[in-house]
Structure formats: C-alpha cells, structure tokens
Design a protein around this motif. Structure first.
Motif, mmCIF file in Angstrom:
data_model
loop_
_atom_site.group_PDB
_atom_site.id
_atom_site.type_symbol
_atom_site.label_atom_id
_atom_site.label_comp_id
_atom_site.label_asym_id
_atom_site.label_seq_id
_atom_site.Cartn_x
_atom_site.Cartn_y
_atom_site.Cartn_z
ATOM 1 N N ASP A 111 1.014 -0.951 -0.104
ATOM 2 C CA ASP A 111 0.140 -0.354 -0.317
ATOM 3 C C ASP A 111 0.652 1.807 0.185
ATOM 4 O OD1 ASP A 111 -1.971 -1.413 -0.170
ATOM 5 O OD2 ASP A 111 -2.670 -0.973 2.201
ATOM 6 N N ALA A 112 2.047 1.067 0.859
ATOM 7 C CA ALA A 112 2.919 2.377 1.013
ATOM 8 C C ALA A 112 3.767 2.682 -0.715
ATOM 9 C CB ALA A 112 4.193 2.196 2.279
ATOM 10 N N LYS A 113 3.985 1.528 -1.333
ATOM 11 C CA LYS A 113 4.257 1.800 -3.078
ATOM 12 C C LYS A 113 3.544 1.910 -3.640
ATOM 13 C CE LYS A 113 8.766 -1.562 -2.728
ATOM 14 N NZ LYS A 113 8.809 -2.592 -3.301
ATOM 15 N N ALA A 114 1.978 1.722 -3.381
ATOM 16 C CA ALA A 114 0.917 2.335 -4.178
ATOM 17 C C ALA A 114 0.497 3.654 -4.199
ATOM 18 C CB ALA A 114 -0.281 1.315 -4.259
ATOM 19 N N ARG A 115 0.986 3.833 -2.510
ATOM 20 C CA ARG A 115 0.536 5.409 -2.622
ATOM 21 C C ARG A 115 1.767 6.424 -3.351
ATOM 22 N NH1 ARG A 115 -3.243 9.225 -2.613
ATOM 23 N NH2 ARG A 115 -3.134 10.675 -0.904
ATOM 24 N N ALA A 116 2.772 5.870 -2.620
ATOM 25 C CA ALA A 116 4.041 6.673 -3.660
ATOM 26 C C ALA A 116 3.976 7.087 -4.850
ATOM 27 C CB ALA A 116 5.198 6.008 -3.161
ATOM 28 N N ALA A 117 3.934 5.982 -5.342
ATOM 29 C CA ALA A 117 3.008 6.073 -7.178
ATOM 30 C C ALA A 117 2.444 7.542 -7.375
ATOM 31 C CB ALA A 117 3.291 5.171 -7.998
ATOM 32 N N GLU A 118 1.197 6.717 -6.848
ATOM 33 C CA GLU A 118 0.658 8.052 -6.848
ATOM 34 C C GLU A 118 0.521 8.636 -7.486
ATOM 35 O OE1 GLU A 118 -4.029 8.257 -4.796
ATOM 36 O OE2 GLU A 118 -3.280 6.859 -4.399
ATOM 37 N N LEU A 119 1.315 9.313 -5.698
ATOM 38 C CA LEU A 119 1.645 10.837 -5.219
ATOM 39 C C LEU A 119 2.914 11.447 -6.211
ATOM 40 C CD1 LEU A 119 1.558 10.175 -1.347
ATOM 41 C CD2 LEU A 119 0.049 12.421 -3.000
ATOM 42 N N LEU A 120 3.607 10.317 -6.362
ATOM 43 C CA LEU A 120 4.667 10.924 -7.863
ATOM 44 C C LEU A 120 4.189 10.964 -8.772
ATOM 45 C CD1 LEU A 120 7.060 8.481 -6.581
ATOM 46 C CD2 LEU A 120 7.387 10.397 -6.540
ATOM 47 N N GLU A 121 3.311 10.646 -9.419
ATOM 48 C CA GLU A 121 2.474 10.894 -10.958
ATOM 49 C C GLU A 121 1.380 11.613 -10.593
ATOM 50 O OE1 GLU A 121 2.102 10.458 -14.690
ATOM 51 O OE2 GLU A 121 2.799 8.795 -13.006
ATOM 52 N N ARG A 122 1.189 12.386 -9.541
ATOM 53 C CA ARG A 122 0.025 13.310 -9.654
ATOM 54 C C ARG A 122 1.097 14.718 -9.155
ATOM 55 N NH1 ARG A 122 -4.492 14.199 -4.690
ATOM 56 N NH2 ARG A 122 -4.985 16.238 -5.595
ATOM 57 N N PHE A 123 2.358 14.750 -9.119
ATOM 58 C CA PHE A 123 2.773 15.966 -8.582
ATOM 59 C C PHE A 123 4.109 15.961 -9.598
ATOM 60 C CE2 PHE A 123 0.795 15.902 -4.433
ATOM 61 C CZ PHE A 123 0.309 17.003 -4.506
ATOM 62 N N ASP A 124 3.830 15.324 -10.540
ATOM 63 C CA ASP A 124 5.099 15.158 -11.719
ATOM 64 C C ASP A 124 6.271 15.060 -11.167
ATOM 65 O OD1 ASP A 124 5.341 16.008 -14.449
ATOM 66 O OD2 ASP A 124 6.123 18.218 -14.060
ATOM 67 N N LEU A 125 6.344 13.926 -10.426
ATOM 68 C CA LEU A 125 7.945 13.728 -9.895
ATOM 69 C C LEU A 125 7.589 12.356 -10.233
ATOM 70 C CD1 LEU A 125 7.612 15.576 -6.476
ATOM 71 C CD2 LEU A 125 9.171 16.083 -8.257
ATOM 72 N N TRP A 126 7.215 11.722 -11.254
ATOM 73 C CA TRP A 126 7.141 10.039 -11.888
ATOM 74 C C TRP A 126 8.737 9.746 -12.641
ATOM 75 C CZ3 TRP A 126 5.204 5.738 -10.300
ATOM 76 C CH2 TRP A 126 5.353 4.809 -10.816
ATOM 77 N N ASP A 127 9.159 11.025 -13.704
ATOM 78 C CA ASP A 127 10.361 10.849 -13.803
ATOM 79 C C ASP A 127 11.361 11.199 -13.064
ATOM 80 O OD1 ASP A 127 9.044 9.993 -16.496
ATOM 81 O OD2 ASP A 127 9.701 11.950 -17.070
ATOM 82 N N ALA A 128 11.647 11.396 -11.974
ATOM 83 C CA ALA A 128 12.954 11.739 -11.232
ATOM 84 C C ALA A 128 12.783 10.429 -10.007
ATOM 85 C CB ALA A 128 12.452 13.022 -10.576
ATOM 86 N N ARG A 129 11.971 9.630 -9.827
ATOM 87 C CA ARG A 129 11.021 9.144 -8.726
ATOM 88 C C ARG A 129 12.491 8.220 -8.232
ATOM 89 N NH1 ARG A 129 9.440 5.998 -13.580
ATOM 90 N NH2 ARG A 129 9.834 4.268 -13.550
ATOM 91 N N ASP A 130 13.194 7.846 -9.127
ATOM 92 C CA ASP A 130 14.631 6.851 -8.746
ATOM 93 C C ASP A 130 15.771 7.639 -8.377
ATOM 94 O OD1 ASP A 130 12.821 4.617 -8.736
ATOM 95 O OD2 ASP A 130 13.435 4.495 -10.913
#
Length: 325
Positions: A111-130
C-alpha cells in the motif's frame, strides 16, 4: 457550523516573549484560510499549536472537532503539515521517501508503494522517482515535501510558508497544486508573508501582527475595509510630481502617498476620477499613467499595521519559528 479548524484565544509565551496574545480563527471545510503576517508575527507558532507540536498557554483549539491538546492523537491522524523547509531525506529517492512515510503511518509495504506511485504521478515527479532527492530542484523538493504530507490522506493540511525561496514559476505550480487539493475537499491553512499568494488562494484571511489578530474577512472585504479602490497618477514629467500630489490630496483627502514619481491614494468614490482629470488638465499637467484599481492586500496590510508585510521588523519569535519538531 462545524469548522474544520477553530481556535479561540490562543496564548503562547516563550520566556518573556508573547508569541500569541489571544489569537482566534476559523476555517470552513474545503476552503483555504490564509494567515498573513510578517516574520515573527506568530504564524508558525499558531500552526504548531494546531498541529499538536506545541501546547498553548491559554485558549483552546479544535481540528475537525477534536481538541488539539486532549485529543492530540486523533488530530494527528487527520492532518498533514508542510513547513518552510523541505523535510525529506536528501539521500533517499523520491519513491523511498514516500514509502518510508507510508510505512511509518502503518501502511503495508504494497500500500505504501502504491500511494507513493500515485503521489509521484500526481505531482509530476514520476520521471525523477528513482533519483536521490539531493538532485531535485527547489520546486521539485517542495512538491515532494507536499506529497509526503499527503501520504496519510489528511482532511486538513497546514502549509507554513510553503513557497519560501521558490522562483515565480515554481510558486505558481504550487498554487495550482493547492487549488487541486481544495477541489478534492481538503481544508488548507496557509501561512504566508507573500500577500499576492493569499490573494490568489485564500477564501478567508486572518491578519496577524505582533501575536494578535488585527483583521479578518474575505480578500474583497479587507480591501473594501481600507478603501475600495486606489487612484494612481504618474506625471509624464517628474517635475510635476508635487503638483499632482497637491491636486490629488485636495480631491481625495487623507491617505495620499508618493512612491518615486507615482502618486497613489485610496478612493471610496469612483466619481473622483473625472474630477482629478479636470484638475490636471486645468493645471496643464500631462500624465503618463492614470488609473483606478482595486486595493491590493499589501495596501490593506500597510493601512492596518503602518508597515508592509515583507519590510516589517521581525520580533524575537523569528528565532522560535526556525525550530522544527
């Protein structure tokens, strides 16, 4: 009405310094309450009390009906908090920071990973997630910090001067984020000394100076309170400035100010504009600028306190406001 945030007569002292001296405020559910004031006014102290990080010396406060002292544990389950400085771990990646927060809040790893992915996508941080957070720009760090405060899906969010140090582009992006949160039903208490920020975001405003509330209302109500509009006159020839100032003062009365070659004055009756135009024409003054506009919140603050928000002298509470629990 049941308020999302309600404070009555909050008092807080640090030694002989009175940081809050009877502060009362309310925030309606699903709105932005802007708390304005210069550094040292007491804004951060009020937030820390509402967020259960400080106990008040007097008064009481509730968040979603829960007392911040007696029901502190319940309050912490309902709120998120973002301070002036990013609190994320610079050595961890964006994903690792958010997963860690989720795990601390009791979420399962999945659930923590799923929530993290949701927020990173929402705040335009997905490409910098790693990427390590230390490689993020200032605006990216602020968005990640805001994401961290939302992992637990708070119904009330405290943003304590969240755009401090950001460039105009990053600040505008964060404003859009706040608007989106409110559209989702989150109640936001925003402290700021940027009056334009409050004008853009706040449904209601409380002005604090030297630990006391000196005004409250909607932005338009506060602007009307000190004069609904502002007359601006800039002569084409700077040597005519004193002539313009004299004419405006006669027509408008008190409140006329000179800043450089610009003469301004609060106006309650828009009919003064043609009168000023006739007087200037009779005096043979050519103007480069002549306008009638709404008062700004900066002018409201100046009228209420006698100084501008960003130029106000800090009180000893500024030291206290730098501490983060």
């Amino acid at each position: 009405m049941t308020y999302a945030i309600q404070a009555e007569g909050l008092v807080k002292r640090f030694g002989e310094t009175v940081a809050l001296n009877g502060v009362s405020l309310t925030a309606r559910p699903g709105t932005v309450l802007g708390v304005l004031g210069p550094n040292g006014a007491g804004k951060t102290t009020a937030v820390r009390i509402l967020a259960t990080l400080l106990r008040p010396d007097g008064g009481r406060a509730t968040v979603d009906g829960h007392d911040v002292v007696r029901d502190a544990h319940q309050v912490r389950q309902l709120i998120g908090l973002t301070g002036q400085y990013a609190s994320v771990d610079e050595m961890l990646t964006g994903t690792e920071n958010l997963v860690m927060i989720g795990r601390l809040l009791g979420l399962s790893r999945a659930d923590a990973k799923a929530r993290a992915a949701e927020l990173l996508e929402r705040f335009d941080l997905w490409d910098a997630r790693d990427r390590a957070t230390k490689t993020y720009s200032g605006g990216m760090r602020r968005r990640l910090d805001l994401s961290a405060s939302l992992v637990g899906r708070p119904s009330v969010l405290f943003l304590d001067e969240p755009t401090t140090g950001l460039d105009p582009h990053a600040r505008g992006g964060l404003w859009d984020t706040v608007r989106g949160l409110v559209d989702d039903g989150v109640t936001v208490l925003l402290t700021t000394q940027y009056l334009e920020e409050a004008d853009q975001l706040a449904d209601d405003i409380v002005v604090i100076d030297r630990g006391q509330v000196i005004a409250n209302g909607t932005p338009d109500q506060l602007k009307t309170q000190v004069g609904g509009q502002v007359l601006q006159v800039r002569p084409a020839d700077e040597r005519d400035r004193e002539t313009v100032a004299g004419l405006v003062s006669v027509v408008v009365g008190e409140g006329m100010q000179i800043e450089g070659d610009l003469v301004t004055a609060p106006v309650t009756d828009p009919a003064v504009l043609p009168t000023v135009v006739r007087r200037l024409d009779d005096a043979g003054v050519v103007v480069a600028e002549l306008s009638l506009r709404k008062s700004s919140l900066d002018e409201v603050f100046l009228a209420l306190t006698g100084h501008r928000a960003e130029a106000a002298e800090a009180t000893p509470e500024l030291v206290t406001e730098g501490i983060r629990a």
